[in-house]
Design a protein around this motif. Sequence first.
Motif, short mmCIF file in Angstrom:
data_model
loop_
_atom_site.label_atom_id
_atom_site.label_comp_id
_atom_site.label_asym_id
_atom_site.label_seq_id
_atom_site.Cartn_x
_atom_site.Cartn_y
_atom_site.Cartn_z
N PRO A 43 0.85 -1.20 0.00
CA PRO A 43 0.00 0.00 0.00
C PRO A 43 0.88 1.25 0.00
O PRO A 43 1.94 1.26 0.63
N SER A 44 0.46 2.27 -0.71
CA SER A 44 1.27 3.50 -0.81
C SER A 44 1.37 4.22 0.51
O SER A 44 2.32 4.95 0.76
N SER A 45 0.38 4.03 1.36
CA SER A 45 0.37 4.65 2.68
C SER A 45 -0.60 3.88 3.57
O SER A 45 -1.38 3.05 3.08
N ILE A 46 -0.57 4.16 4.84
CA ILE A 46 -1.48 3.50 5.77
C ILE A 46 -2.92 3.89 5.46
O ILE A 46 -3.83 3.08 5.59
N THR A 47 -3.14 5.11 4.99
CA THR A 47 -4.51 5.54 4.69
C THR A 47 -5.12 4.72 3.56
O THR A 47 -6.34 4.64 3.45
N ALA A 48 -4.29 4.08 2.72
CA ALA A 48 -4.81 3.22 1.65
C ALA A 48 -5.47 1.97 2.21
O ALA A 48 -6.19 1.28 1.49
#
Length: 100
Positions: A43-48
């Motif tokens: 994932p590109s970031s945790i928010t993804a």
Amino acid sequence: VAIPKIAGIVYQSKINADIASGKTLQDAVDRYMQQSNGTTTTPSSITALVPGYINNVPTAQQDQKQVGNGSNAIIYDANSGTVTVYNIQGGTPGTQVWPK
């Protein structure tokens, strides 16, 4: 004498909570990677990961920034897909507390 003991208990409970959050995030990252058509896409970031894998971003971690919850930080490395919990020392991550 009781105040230092209580402070130590509070500190340890914060570490335990952040380690639990780190484990939850790592599990979500691993599930994301397994469900990405068998690739190793991270994932590109945790928010993804919200909302499909986790309900919200833990308070000690805000999308690859070193944000402490008390004196700890949960840091996600999008290149390797790893989550690490550090003790904050002098405003920067110091001792790694999870995984060991």
